[in-house]
Design a protein around this motif. Sequence first.
Motif, mmCIF file in Angstrom:
data_model
loop_
_atom_site.group_PDB
_atom_site.id
_atom_site.type_symbol
_atom_site.label_atom_id
_atom_site.label_comp_id
_atom_site.label_asym_id
_atom_site.label_seq_id
_atom_site.Cartn_x
_atom_site.Cartn_y
_atom_site.Cartn_z
ATOM 1 N N GLY A 400 -38.351 38.733 -42.433
ATOM 2 C CA GLY A 400 -38.281 39.550 -41.227
ATOM 3 C C GLY A 400 -38.943 38.887 -40.034
ATOM 4 O O GLY A 400 -39.097 37.666 -39.969
ATOM 5 N N ILE A 401 -39.360 39.724 -39.052
ATOM 6 C CA ILE A 401 -40.043 39.206 -37.850
ATOM 7 C C ILE A 401 -41.210 40.116 -37.496
ATOM 8 O O ILE A 401 -41.039 41.324 -37.385
ATOM 9 C CB ILE A 401 -39.174 39.216 -36.573
ATOM 10 C CG1 ILE A 401 -37.697 39.212 -36.837
ATOM 11 C CG2 ILE A 401 -39.570 38.110 -35.635
ATOM 12 C CD1 ILE A 401 -36.919 39.539 -35.587
ATOM 13 N N HIS A 402 -42.353 39.532 -37.280
ATOM 14 C CA HIS A 402 -43.516 40.279 -36.795
ATOM 15 C C HIS A 402 -43.446 40.456 -35.285
ATOM 16 O O HIS A 402 -43.768 41.516 -34.749
ATOM 17 C CB HIS A 402 -44.797 39.534 -37.184
ATOM 18 C CG HIS A 402 -46.041 40.119 -36.610
ATOM 19 N ND1 HIS A 402 -46.626 39.652 -35.445
ATOM 20 C CD2 HIS A 402 -46.819 41.154 -37.018
ATOM 21 C CE1 HIS A 402 -47.698 40.357 -35.173
ATOM 22 N NE2 HIS A 402 -47.853 41.276 -36.110
ATOM 23 N N GLY A 403 -43.017 39.414 -34.573
ATOM 24 C CA GLY A 403 -42.935 39.475 -33.119
ATOM 25 C C GLY A 403 -42.463 38.147 -32.573
ATOM 26 O O GLY A 403 -42.148 37.222 -33.319
ATOM 27 N N TYR A 404 -42.425 38.049 -31.256
ATOM 28 C CA TYR A 404 -41.974 36.823 -30.599
ATOM 29 C C TYR A 404 -43.177 36.075 -30.017
ATOM 30 O O TYR A 404 -44.074 35.693 -30.754
ATOM 31 C CB TYR A 404 -40.926 37.162 -29.534
ATOM 32 C CG TYR A 404 -39.625 37.716 -30.091
ATOM 33 C CD1 TYR A 404 -39.112 37.267 -31.305
ATOM 34 C CD2 TYR A 404 -38.911 38.691 -29.402
ATOM 35 C CE1 TYR A 404 -37.923 37.763 -31.821
ATOM 36 C CE2 TYR A 404 -37.710 39.195 -29.902
ATOM 37 C CZ TYR A 404 -37.227 38.729 -31.117
ATOM 38 O OH TYR A 404 -36.048 39.224 -31.618
ATOM 39 N N ALA A 405 -43.216 35.889 -28.714
ATOM 40 C CA ALA A 405 -44.320 35.137 -28.096
ATOM 41 C C ALA A 405 -45.659 35.796 -28.425
ATOM 42 O O ALA A 405 -45.812 37.006 -28.290
ATOM 43 C CB ALA A 405 -44.118 35.072 -26.590
ATOM 44 N N GLY A 406 -46.593 34.980 -28.875
ATOM 45 C CA GLY A 406 -47.927 35.487 -29.193
ATOM 46 C C GLY A 406 -48.112 35.919 -30.626
ATOM 47 O O GLY A 406 -49.241 36.147 -31.055
ATOM 48 N N SER A 407 -47.043 36.015 -31.393
ATOM 49 C CA SER A 407 -47.184 36.422 -32.796
ATOM 50 C C SER A 407 -47.674 35.250 -33.639
ATOM 51 O O SER A 407 -47.078 34.173 -33.607
ATOM 52 C CB SER A 407 -45.846 36.917 -33.355
ATOM 53 O OG SER A 407 -45.940 37.065 -34.771
ATOM 54 N N PRO A 408 -48.732 35.441 -34.434
ATOM 55 C CA PRO A 408 -49.222 34.350 -35.291
ATOM 56 C C PRO A 408 -48.278 34.029 -36.440
ATOM 57 O O PRO A 408 -48.466 33.033 -37.131
ATOM 58 C CB PRO A 408 -50.561 34.890 -35.805
ATOM 59 C CG PRO A 408 -50.437 36.379 -35.733
ATOM 60 C CD PRO A 408 -49.565 36.658 -34.550
ATOM 61 N N TYR A 409 -47.267 34.893 -36.658
ATOM 62 C CA TYR A 409 -46.333 34.686 -37.778
ATOM 63 C C TYR A 409 -44.980 34.140 -37.308
ATOM 64 O O TYR A 409 -44.095 33.920 -38.125
ATOM 65 C CB TYR A 409 -46.108 36.012 -38.514
ATOM 66 C CG TYR A 409 -47.372 36.591 -39.093
ATOM 67 C CD1 TYR A 409 -47.836 36.185 -40.340
ATOM 68 C CD2 TYR A 409 -48.117 37.529 -38.382
ATOM 69 C CE1 TYR A 409 -49.017 36.694 -40.863
ATOM 70 C CE2 TYR A 409 -49.298 38.049 -38.905
ATOM 71 C CZ TYR A 409 -49.738 37.637 -40.140
ATOM 72 O OH TYR A 409 -50.904 38.136 -40.658
ATOM 73 N N ARG A 410 -44.823 33.930 -35.999
ATOM 74 C CA ARG A 410 -43.517 33.542 -35.461
ATOM 75 C C ARG A 410 -43.006 32.232 -36.068
ATOM 76 O O ARG A 410 -41.872 32.165 -36.552
ATOM 77 C CB ARG A 410 -43.604 33.420 -33.934
ATOM 78 C CG ARG A 410 -42.301 32.941 -33.256
ATOM 79 C CD ARG A 410 -41.192 33.916 -33.489
ATOM 80 N NE ARG A 410 -39.980 33.551 -32.742
ATOM 81 C CZ ARG A 410 -38.781 34.028 -33.005
ATOM 82 N NH1 ARG A 410 -38.616 34.887 -34.003
ATOM 83 N NH2 ARG A 410 -37.746 33.676 -32.303
ATOM 84 N N ALA A 411 -43.811 31.186 -36.042
ATOM 85 C CA ALA A 411 -43.372 29.887 -36.549
ATOM 86 C C ALA A 411 -43.058 29.961 -38.039
ATOM 87 O O ALA A 411 -42.044 29.426 -38.503
ATOM 88 C CB ALA A 411 -44.428 28.824 -36.272
ATOM 89 N N PHE A 412 -43.922 30.625 -38.800
ATOM 90 C CA PHE A 412 -43.679 30.742 -40.237
ATOM 91 C C PHE A 412 -42.383 31.489 -40.524
ATOM 92 O O PHE A 412 -41.566 31.047 -41.344
ATOM 93 C CB PHE A 412 -44.849 31.452 -40.925
ATOM 94 C CG PHE A 412 -44.497 32.035 -42.265
ATOM 95 C CD1 PHE A 412 -44.196 31.204 -43.337
ATOM 96 C CD2 PHE A 412 -44.435 33.408 -42.456
ATOM 97 C CE1 PHE A 412 -43.842 31.733 -44.582
ATOM 98 C CE2 PHE A 412 -44.086 33.948 -43.678
ATOM 99 C CZ PHE A 412 -43.785 33.110 -44.751
#
Length: 609
Positions: A400-412
Amino acid sequence: MLKNKLEIKLMDGSVLLKILHTIRYYKPEQLYWYTYYRIRKLLPVRFWFREKPLPKLEINKEPLNNYGQYARSWASVENNLETQAKDILKGIWTYAGEAIPLILLLENKHKNLSPLALYGFHTFEFLWKLCLAHLQSPDKKYADFAKNFVKQWIKEYLPGTSVAWDPYPTSYRIRYWILAMHIWQWNDKEILTSLAVQTKYLSQSLEYHLKGNHLIQNLCGLIISSATLFPIHLPEFLQQLEKELNEQILDDGGHYEQVPMYHLHVFLDLITVLAILKNPPEFLIKTVSKMSNFLSGLVLSDGELPLLGDTVHGHLPSPEKVLHITSKYIPAIKENTSLKKEHDFPQSGYYLYKSNNTPCFNMVIRAGKTGSPFQLAHAHCDQLSYELLIEKQRVIVDSGIHGYAGSPYRAFQRSTRAHNTVYIEGEEQLECWSTFRVARRGRTLWTMWEPYEEGFLFAGKFQYFTGTVHLRGIYIQPKKGFLCCDWIKTHKRKTVCNLLHLHPEVEVKVTNSFVLLQCGKINISLYPVKNEIIEMVAANQSPLQGWYSEFFGTVSPNPVIILKNTSATHTLTQTGYWISFSDEETKYSKGNIEQWVEEIGKKILKQML
């Protein structure tokens, strides 16, 4: 000091290479508009935008009445509207998992909010919710709050203000203000004038540099404004929309970004336009019909979309509700019409098997183009990945997705390790960088989807941008389970990890020869095939692994099974597993499984190498 300078130079060179690998896929017109808008941002707004003359106001009652009826249709199916409305009246609006204090935004104080939440505020989606709540249960407080808020926003955010007047939020804000004016019968010169200015501003700020869903949303906002209030440019905007839809909607009905949530996003915009127009054009009716067939096929047994690409649940209305509303405007569309077990959308890169027998299960496989090469903002490294539902319960899941810009999980969550495919040490299917960029990218070379013996067979071949090759075959046996076989060819010895991400509610028990997976009353078993090591991780921090985000702003630890092997140089290395719909260890012998692996291997390797 010298070392630090050298590191900075190397970093700058690396970023420059990524930029070059990214823009080489852009269309010339995109590069032109990127340059134009970059220069325009440096100039005062008065240098390039004049408020007058404003578009001529001609209130068209029929489209406005159509808009009101469309909103009533939504009010009849949406839940918890009164609760949401009460929170809004208290000054809190929750968008994409973030609680937005509305009063602070009116004072232009929003340092702690993400860019996504800021966009959500300036779209005025909370006004849409207030309108629906009023249609369900009329309350003067809704109208008073809404009108006061709109007028305060006009005073606080002058034309050209960053974020507030960006094309995306403006595209939605226009349509929600128009609906509010119609429902509450506002005859307010200040608001009408602002709508005229916003319409003109948006018409001069179309996102030709981004294209994709953003450009369609810009055009839909302009069409709604033109159809109801400022009609002079309506034919021109409809012509532009037709041109974009001819390019962006694929032959199988999917949107060319090839992400389930953004297909739904675009579909919702088009339905709104279709509902409002007095005489909707034929191209729009045909496009909506085609997109609805794709959407209907993609909906899984829990009523939601696959979590592939940038997709979450709960951010948009459920696809079942959307299809229900659509059926009111295109009678030929029926909800849940497809009884087919097998669905293939080759242009969009989705293959589905839906069994209503015992056990009832859905599998969706992702394989094909990653998306439109010049717009991969919402693409993930999810080729040859899949999700599995049993008895309407998600068992094997995407991250899934936690968030976009600023999310610590975006790259993963964009990376190969976040999906149910094979991760090869040090390699990624796509070179994702920044929040929405993709530089170098691999490609799916070949897919197969056909009946095979007592079930169905999928096969796909993916080539990394490094030259590494991954072959995958999935043999679905509806009454027994499915076999997943992978072959990897690398240029040097590397660790190969076959990944299975499980829903947070799944319990994992490892025995001597197999892994038992339990989720409520669901009990299935996993038998590894040609793997050296079996590991299970959850909530790992370094590297990130075992984090699941079904909704924006949420993250839950989830178990991940990792089947490890070591690749040989320039020869095929095999890995895989058998998932049995039974928890009995002796149900399928090792000999049965090895025989299936051998037969599938012969068929796939013969056609794909």
